[in-house]
Each structure stands twice: as structure tokens, then as C-alpha cells.
Write an enzyme that holds these catalytic residues in place. Structure first.
Site, PDB file in Angstrom:
ATOM      1  N   GLY A 123      13.581  -9.202  -9.031  1.00 22.21           N
ATOM      2  CA  GLY A 123      13.745  -9.554  -7.615  1.00 22.21           C
ATOM      3  C   GLY A 123      14.096  -8.363  -6.753  1.00 22.21           C
ATOM      4  N   THR A 125      11.585  -7.396  -3.658  1.00 17.02           N
ATOM      5  CA  THR A 125      10.964  -7.578  -2.339  1.00 17.02           C
ATOM      6  C   THR A 125      11.622  -8.706  -1.551  1.00 17.02           C
ATOM      7  OG1 THR A 125       8.890  -6.850  -3.328  1.00 17.02           O
ATOM      8  CG2 THR A 125       8.733  -7.923  -1.183  1.00 17.02           C
ATOM      9  N   GLU A 245       6.238   1.273 -14.824  1.00 22.35           N
ATOM     10  CA  GLU A 245       5.498   0.159 -14.213  1.00 22.35           C
ATOM     11  C   GLU A 245       4.134   0.634 -13.707  1.00 22.35           C
ATOM     12  OE1 GLU A 245       7.033  -3.403 -11.489  1.00 22.35           O
ATOM     13  OE2 GLU A 245       7.062  -1.497 -10.458  1.00 22.35           O
TER      14      GLU A 245
HETATM   15  C1  LIG Z   1       1.035 -11.407  -6.561  1.00 20.65           C
HETATM   16  C2  LIG Z   1       2.233 -10.578  -6.212  1.00 20.65           C
HETATM   17  C3  LIG Z   1       3.268 -10.454  -7.115  1.00 20.65           C
HETATM   18  C4  LIG Z   1       4.404  -9.732  -6.779  1.00 20.65           C
HETATM   19  N1  LIG Z   1       5.459  -9.689  -7.668  1.00 20.65           N
HETATM   20  C5  LIG Z   1       6.620  -9.106  -7.277  1.00 20.65           C
HETATM   21  C6  LIG Z   1       7.789  -9.212  -8.100  1.00 20.65           C
HETATM   22  O1  LIG Z   1       7.760  -9.777  -9.201  1.00 20.65           O
HETATM   23  N2  LIG Z   1       8.958  -8.693  -7.632  1.00 20.65           N
HETATM   24  C7  LIG Z   1       9.040  -8.074  -6.410  1.00 20.65           C
HETATM   25  O2  LIG Z   1      10.124  -7.620  -6.056  1.00 20.65           O
HETATM   26  N3  LIG Z   1       7.942  -7.936  -5.619  1.00 20.65           N
HETATM   27  C8  LIG Z   1       6.747  -8.457  -6.014  1.00 20.65           C
HETATM   28  N4  LIG Z   1       5.642  -8.376  -5.197  1.00 20.65           N
HETATM   29  C9  LIG Z   1       5.768  -7.749  -3.888  1.00 20.65           C
HETATM   30  C10 LIG Z   1       5.051  -6.402  -3.772  1.00 20.65           C
HETATM   31  O3  LIG Z   1       5.768  -5.420  -4.458  1.00 20.65           O
HETATM   32  C11 LIG Z   1       4.921  -6.131  -2.257  1.00 20.65           C
HETATM   33  O4  LIG Z   1       3.959  -7.049  -1.760  1.00 20.65           O
HETATM   34  C12 LIG Z   1       4.493  -4.729  -1.969  1.00 20.65           C
HETATM   35  O5  LIG Z   1       5.517  -3.845  -2.333  1.00 20.65           O
HETATM   36  C13 LIG Z   1       4.197  -4.544  -0.472  1.00 20.65           C
HETATM   37  O6  LIG Z   1       5.224  -5.075   0.342  1.00 20.65           O
HETATM   38  P1  LIG Z   1       4.837  -6.116   1.496  1.00 20.65           P
HETATM   39  O7  LIG Z   1       3.958  -7.152   0.908  1.00 20.65           O
HETATM   40  O8  LIG Z   1       6.052  -6.547   2.188  1.00 20.65           O
HETATM   41  O9  LIG Z   1       3.940  -5.259   2.505  1.00 20.65           O
HETATM   42  P2  LIG Z   1       4.497  -4.347   3.665  1.00 20.65           P
HETATM   43  O10 LIG Z   1       5.550  -3.434   3.156  1.00 20.65           O
HETATM   44  O11 LIG Z   1       4.786  -5.201   4.831  1.00 20.65           O
HETATM   45  O12 LIG Z   1       3.232  -3.469   3.995  1.00 20.65           O
HETATM   46  C14 LIG Z   1       2.083  -3.981   4.716  1.00 20.65           C
HETATM   47  C15 LIG Z   1       1.011  -2.895   4.775  1.00 20.65           C
HETATM   48  O13 LIG Z   1       1.497  -1.782   5.524  1.00 20.65           O
HETATM   49  C16 LIG Z   1       1.373  -0.601   4.767  1.00 20.65           C
HETATM   50  N5  LIG Z   1       2.526   0.270   5.045  1.00 20.65           N
HETATM   51  C17 LIG Z   1       3.839  -0.084   5.134  1.00 20.65           C
HETATM   52  N6  LIG Z   1       4.588   1.001   5.395  1.00 20.65           N
HETATM   53  C18 LIG Z   1       3.730   2.055   5.467  1.00 20.65           C
HETATM   54  C19 LIG Z   1       3.897   3.457   5.699  1.00 20.65           C
HETATM   55  N7  LIG Z   1       5.102   4.002   5.925  1.00 20.65           N
HETATM   56  N8  LIG Z   1       2.799   4.227   5.688  1.00 20.65           N
HETATM   57  C20 LIG Z   1       1.569   3.699   5.495  1.00 20.65           C
HETATM   58  N9  LIG Z   1       1.358   2.390   5.262  1.00 20.65           N
HETATM   59  C21 LIG Z   1       2.421   1.578   5.247  1.00 20.65           C
HETATM   60  C22 LIG Z   1       1.379  -1.031   3.302  1.00 20.65           C
HETATM   61  O14 LIG Z   1       0.644  -0.107   2.550  1.00 20.65           O
HETATM   62  C23 LIG Z   1       0.667  -2.365   3.379  1.00 20.65           C
HETATM   63  O15 LIG Z   1      -0.721  -2.163   3.285  1.00 20.65           O
HETATM   64  C24 LIG Z   1       4.472  -9.063  -5.525  1.00 20.65           C
HETATM   65  C25 LIG Z   1       3.408  -9.152  -4.634  1.00 20.65           C
HETATM   66  C26 LIG Z   1       2.304  -9.909  -4.948  1.00 20.65           C
HETATM   67  C27 LIG Z   1       1.186 -10.023  -3.941  1.00 20.65           C
END
Ligand SMILES: Cc1cc2nc3c(=O)[nH]c(=O)nc-3n(C[C@H](O)[C@H](O)[C@H](O)COP(=O)(O)OP(=O)(O)OC[C@H]3O[C@@H](n4cnc5c(N)ncnc54)[C@H](O)[C@@H]3O)c2cc1C
Length: 387
Positions: A123, A125, A245
Site C-alpha cells: 500500500g 499509492t 520490482e
Molecule cells: C493495475 C494497477 C495496479 C497497481 N497496483 C499497485 C499496488 O499494488 N500498490 C500501489 O501502491 N500502487 C499500485 N498501483 C498504482 C501505480 O503505482 C500508479 O498508478 C502509478 O505510480 C502512477 O500514479 P497515478 O496513477 O496516480 O498517476 P499520476 O501520478 O497522477 O500521473 C499521471 C500521469 O502524469 C505523468 N506525470 C506525473 N508527474 C510527472 C512529472 N513530474 N513529469 C512527467 N510526467 C509526470 C505520469 O507519468 C502519468 O502518465 C497500481 C496501478 C494499477 C493501474
């Protein structure tokens, strides 16, 4: 420089391939249609010891390295399966192994190695802190012999298929100085079996069969003895697990990439139109050949990263590049494969659309490729920071 797998590694590859062959297209298609957890497959992988291979022998595991773990996950995905159902059982324990107390290691690692305990929920995100991990707000406040946790996580995968969760929570307020912002976060081992009434979760409806949840912590008491390492240093501990990872996720993408290339080459070499095989047309053949080259190149960087990891050498650059290149390669292969299949690429019975949906994930999670590029630009090349 020896780029070939050792005889033992080839034997692991063969054994995993054989184990996966029992779970063919029909199995994965049906699990996908039911949005079900692949219990039978995960049980088989657990019983054969593949999910415990990174745990040292003294704690009941296989005592093998990152290269062997990479081979296992690549083979799962190359067979048409999906390693995301069980990959976290292999590497989440790394935080306990590297930073936990001897007591925690003895208490948890043998049971994780045998599969008796499942530690595959992680956990980190949160809704308002995705890529910006240091901004998480889930709070753990010390009260006597316990920490009381309140907050929310999103995309926490496999919660229903885990006994334990590795949780990153804030134990002191967000520091004002930017350079201190990695401070004040701590890692806990949360026993989900004891959490009833203070922990709720809802499965998220997403585009492929992945079991990921929104989680709500409401005055959940976590015994202080379940703090991993020192309070306030949790972000560093989590970062220490990122290279493993990234190498393993890259391996799944490489497995997918091989699957797409093999299916695309096979189908387009059979299908005949305009008096010749579809695959003889350069518009079909070259994207498949190009993707094959990309997958092979990503594979080499991945093995380099794994070798450095196993030798305890710095491998951040290679692990990140492997994840970037492998996810791009599998996506190129996915597109070439669906193009080669024409309309049949969309038909469930060919499995291409399923793997297409699954493999897109690797560009985004566990870290998005933009953040990987930022790491390479700023940390490896020393260019100015964007955040
Ligand atoms: C199927 C699935 C399973 C997952 N499993 C887990 C889990 O088990 N545990 C967990 O903790 N998380 C998990 N995640 C979460 C995953 O790690 C996040 O979705 C990922 O880190 C991106 O965060 P976000 O979705 O909030 O996107 P955001 O951080 O909101 O980003 C949105 C977009 O903006 C871009 N962006 C953001 N900041 C910048 C920057 N400074 N420069 C350039 N581009 C930028 C990103 O590249 C992305 O394309 C999972 C996600 C999915 C879809």
C-alpha cells in the site's frame, strides 16, 4: 562477459515452462472472463517453490537470485499467463529481509516461503499522491504499544489474496524543506486478518483482470513491533525495493513481448490472402521483426540489471532502463500482433486482446515511464530537475 544462462538457469526456465503449460489459453481466458483470481495457478507456483526463490535458504526459501526470479516471471508471461497475480509474493518481502529485525525475519519469512502466509499487498499509492509518493497523507500515530492508522490508499493490489500488507504511512508531518521531504514516512507490516472493522476495501473496476482495491483505514491499530526498521526512514526502505520490482516487471513485459511476437509470426505465416501469406508483406512482417529486436535488447539490459543486483552493485540506472525498454518493447509487440491478426485480434478466442489489455499496464505501473525518464535524465545524466 558471459551472456548465456547457466545450465541451472536453463533448467529453471524449462521447469517453469513445463509448469505453466498446464495452464493454457483456455484457463487464462476463462479466469479473465470471470474476473477471477487464478487460484489454481498461484497454488501450483507456490507449491513448486517458485514464489519463494528470493528468500534465503536459512529462512526456508530457494536462496536464488534476481536472475532466476526474472526467468520465472518471464516464463509465466511468455506462456500466456499473467505474473501480476503472484509476483508481489516474490519481492515484497525484500523490505523485511533488508530492513526488518531478526525476529520479524524468523517470524514471517519461512511462512512466506512456504506460502502459508501471503505478503502480496503493497500500500503506497493514494488518491492525491500518485507518482509523488512523498506527499502521501495516510497517518500512523504512536499510542502506547501500537500505531493507529487512518487514511486511504488506491490501487492496492491483491488485498483479498493477502494475509499481510506492507504499508507506507506518514509518522510525522510533511517537512517544510524540500530536501527533507523523504523523511517522516514509515513502513509497517499490517496483518489484514486482525484488521476487521477498521479496514475496508473495494475492488476497482479496471480494464483487465487485475485484483486491485481502494482501501480505507479507520483507527486501525498496528502493533509497534510491526514497524519495519526505524520510524521515519520508510521512504528509503521502499526505494531499496524498487530496483528488484523494476527488474521483475521488465521480465513480465519481456515474457509478454515474446508471446506477442510468437503469436504474430505464427498467425501471419499461416493466413493466406491475395495468393500469399499475410506475413510475407513487409507492412506486417517488419513491425513484428522490429518488436522482436526490441524485446531481445530489453532482455539483455534486464539481465545486466539482474546480474548487478545479484552482485550487490548499484543497478538503479539499469533496472530503470530495463523497465522502460521492456514495457515499450512489449507494447510495440502487442500492436504488431493485433495488426497481424486483423479483426481476429479483437476476438477473445485468440487471446491477443486480453494480453494487449494486460501489457499496457507496464508503461504505467509500478512507476510510469515518464518518471523513469526523469530518473534517467536527472539522476543518471545530471540534468536539471523537473520536480
Ligand atoms: C493495475 C494497477 C495496479 C497497481 N497496483 C499497485 C499496488 O499494488 N500498490 C500501489 O501502491 N500502487 C499500485 N498501483 C498504482 C501505480 O503505482 C500508479 O498508478 C502509478 O505510480 C502512477 O500514479 P497515478 O496513477 O496516480 O498517476 P499520476 O501520478 O497522477 O500521473 C499521471 C500521469 O502524469 C505523468 N506525470 C506525473 N508527474 C510527472 C512529472 N513530474 N513529469 C512527467 N510526467 C509526470 C505520469 O507519468 C502519468 O502518465 C497500481 C496501478 C494499477 C493501474
Amino acid at each position: 562477459m558471459d551472456l548465456a544462462l547457466s545450465p541451472d538457469q536453463v533448467e529453471i526456465q524449462r521447469a517453469v515452462r513445463e509448469a505453466c503449460a498446464r495452464f493454457g489459453d483456455q484457463y487464462w481466458r476463462e479466469v479473465d472472463e470471470r474476473l477471477a483470481y487464478p487460484d489454481e495457478f498461484v497454488r501450483a507456483m507456490t507449491e513448486q517453490g517458485w514464489l519463494g526463490i528470493l528468500i534465503p535458504e536459512q529462512y526456508g526459501g530457494g536462496g536464488l537470485g534476481m536472475t532466476e526470479a526474472a526467468i520465472v516471471l518471464e516464463e509465466i508471461n511468455r506462456s500466456g499467463g499473467n505474473g501480476t497475480a503472484c509476483h508481489a509474493q516474490m519481492y515484497t518481502m525484500g523490505t523485511v529481509l533488508r530492513h526488518g529485525s531478526e525476529d520479524q525475519k524468523r517470524r514471517y519469512l519461512p511462512a512466506i516461503a512456504s506460502g502459508e502466509l501471503r505478503l502480496q499487498a503493497f500500500g503506497v499509492t493514494e488518491p492525491d499522491a500518485g507518482s509523488d509518493t512523498t506527499k502521501i497523507s495516510t497517518l500512523a500515530v504512536r499510542r502506547g504499544d501500537a500505531y493507529v492508522v487512518n487514511g486511504q490508499k488506491v490501487f492496492t493490489s491483491r488485498v483479498e489474496n493477502s494475509d499481510l500488507m506492507l504499508l507506507l504511512a506518514r509518522t510525522s508531518p510533511v517537512p517544510e524543506r524540500v530536501e527533507d521531504r523523504t523523511q517522516g514516512l514509515s513502513v509497517f507490516l499490517v496483518d489484514l486478518r486482525d484488521a476487521r472493522g477498521h479496514f475496508e476495501y473495494q475492488r476497482m473496476d479496471i480494464m483487465f483482470n487485475h485484483h486491485t482495491y481502494q482501501c480505507f483505514f479507520n483507527d486501525l491499530e498496528v502493533p509497534a513491533e510491526n514497524l519495519v526498521g526505524e520510524e521515519g526512514r520508510g521512504f528509503r526502505y521502499i526505494i531499496d525495493g524498487w530496483n528488484a520490482e523494476r527488474i521483475l516487471i521488465a521480465s513480465e513485459a519481456i515474457g509478454d513481448g515474446h508471446w506477442f511476437v510468437e503469436r504474430a509470426a505464427r498467425y501471419s505465416s499461416d493466413r493466406e490472402l491475395f495468393g500469399r501469406k499475410v506475413g510475407s508483406n513487409q507492412g506486417v512482417q517488419f513491425p513484428i521483426a522490429q518488436a522482436h529486436a526490441q524485446v531481445e535488447a530489453a532482455s539483455l539490459v534486464r539481465y545486466q540489471a539482474a546480474a548487478l543486483f545479484d552482485a550487490d552493485q548499484p543497478c538503479g540506472a539499469q533496472a530503470n532502463m530495463a523497465k522502460l525498454l521492456a514495457s515499450q518493447a512489449s507494447w510495440a509487440a502487442a500492436n504488431a500482433c493485433i495488426t497481424a491478426h486483423g479483426g481476429y485480434g479483437f476476438a477473445r478466442e485468440y487471446d491477443v486482446e486480453r494480453k494487449f489489455r494486460e501489457t499496457k499496464l507496464f508503461e504505467i505501473a509500478p512507476v510510469s515511464n515518464n518518471l523513469v525518464l526523469a530518473y534517467l535524465g536527472q539522476r543518471v545524466l545530471g540534468m536539471p530537475r523537473s520536480y
